[in-house]
Write a protein that holds these residues in place. Structure first.
Motif, PDB file in Angstrom:
ATOM      1  N   GLU A 152      -2.377   0.319  -2.952  1.00  0.00           N
ATOM      2  CA  GLU A 152      -3.573  -0.605  -3.044  1.00  0.00           C
ATOM      3  C   GLU A 152      -4.606  -0.391  -4.098  1.00  0.00           C
ATOM      4  O   GLU A 152      -4.811   1.138  -4.174  1.00  0.00           O
ATOM      5  CB  GLU A 152      -3.880  -0.822  -1.877  1.00  0.00           C
ATOM      6  N   PRO A 153      -4.779  -1.274  -4.853  1.00  0.00           N
ATOM      7  CA  PRO A 153      -4.898  -2.594  -4.845  1.00  0.00           C
ATOM      8  C   PRO A 153      -3.607  -3.003  -5.666  1.00  0.00           C
ATOM      9  O   PRO A 153      -3.268  -4.195  -5.766  1.00  0.00           O
ATOM     10  CB  PRO A 153      -6.137  -3.154  -5.259  1.00  0.00           C
TER      11      PRO A 153
ATOM     12  N   SER B 217      -0.156  -2.019  -5.987  1.00  0.00           N
ATOM     13  CA  SER B 217       1.069  -2.065  -5.256  1.00  0.00           C
ATOM     14  C   SER B 217       2.065  -2.648  -5.950  1.00  0.00           C
ATOM     15  O   SER B 217       2.890  -3.530  -5.617  1.00  0.00           O
ATOM     16  CB  SER B 217       0.723  -3.247  -4.044  1.00  0.00           C
TER      17      SER B 217
END
Length: 127
Positions: free
Chosen positions: A25-26, A28
């Protein structure tokens, strides 16, 4: 049958260093996209240095080729590695993903491990 003398002393390795933050994250990124980055960089550096004796010998190994995939924590770590490799005249390719225009991966042409390992030992295997 014994291996020809000197063959183990010149064991060639291709190192690929991929940004680990791309999978978290963020950002991904999916696994397939990460694998594609490594493939692109490895092929690009092999193509660029196809005429080098070590690249030819590595490719001739076929199913015995050794590739080590390491993780850089983020873009900064990847950039620092690229600068270090350039300073030490180590042939490599920084893969820039388009259209995002971000550095995702570095691949070195095949080298004897002892020639390049010192510059890569702080990186861990990619998980």
């Amino acid at each position: 049958m014994a291996a020809p003398s000197g063959s183990s002393a010149r064991r060639l390795v291709q190192y690929v260093v991929l940004r680990g933050d791309l999978q978290r994250e963020p950002l991904s990124w999916p696994l397939g996209a990460l694998v594609a980055q490594a493939c692109h960089a490895a092929l690009a550096v092999a193509h660029a240095h196809y005429g080098h004796a070590d690249t030819g010998a590595y490719l001739a190994e076929g199913g015995s080729m050794r590739t080590v995939v390491l993780e850089a924590l983020d873009e900064g770590a990847l950039t620092t590695l690229a600068e270090t490799l350039k300073q030490h005249n180590i042939d490599h390719k920084v893969w820039i993903e388009q259209p995002e225009n971000i550095a995702t991966c570095i691949a070195l042409r095949p080298y004897p491990k002892e020639e390049v390992h010192q510059h890569l030992k702080k990186f861990k295997l990619l998980k």
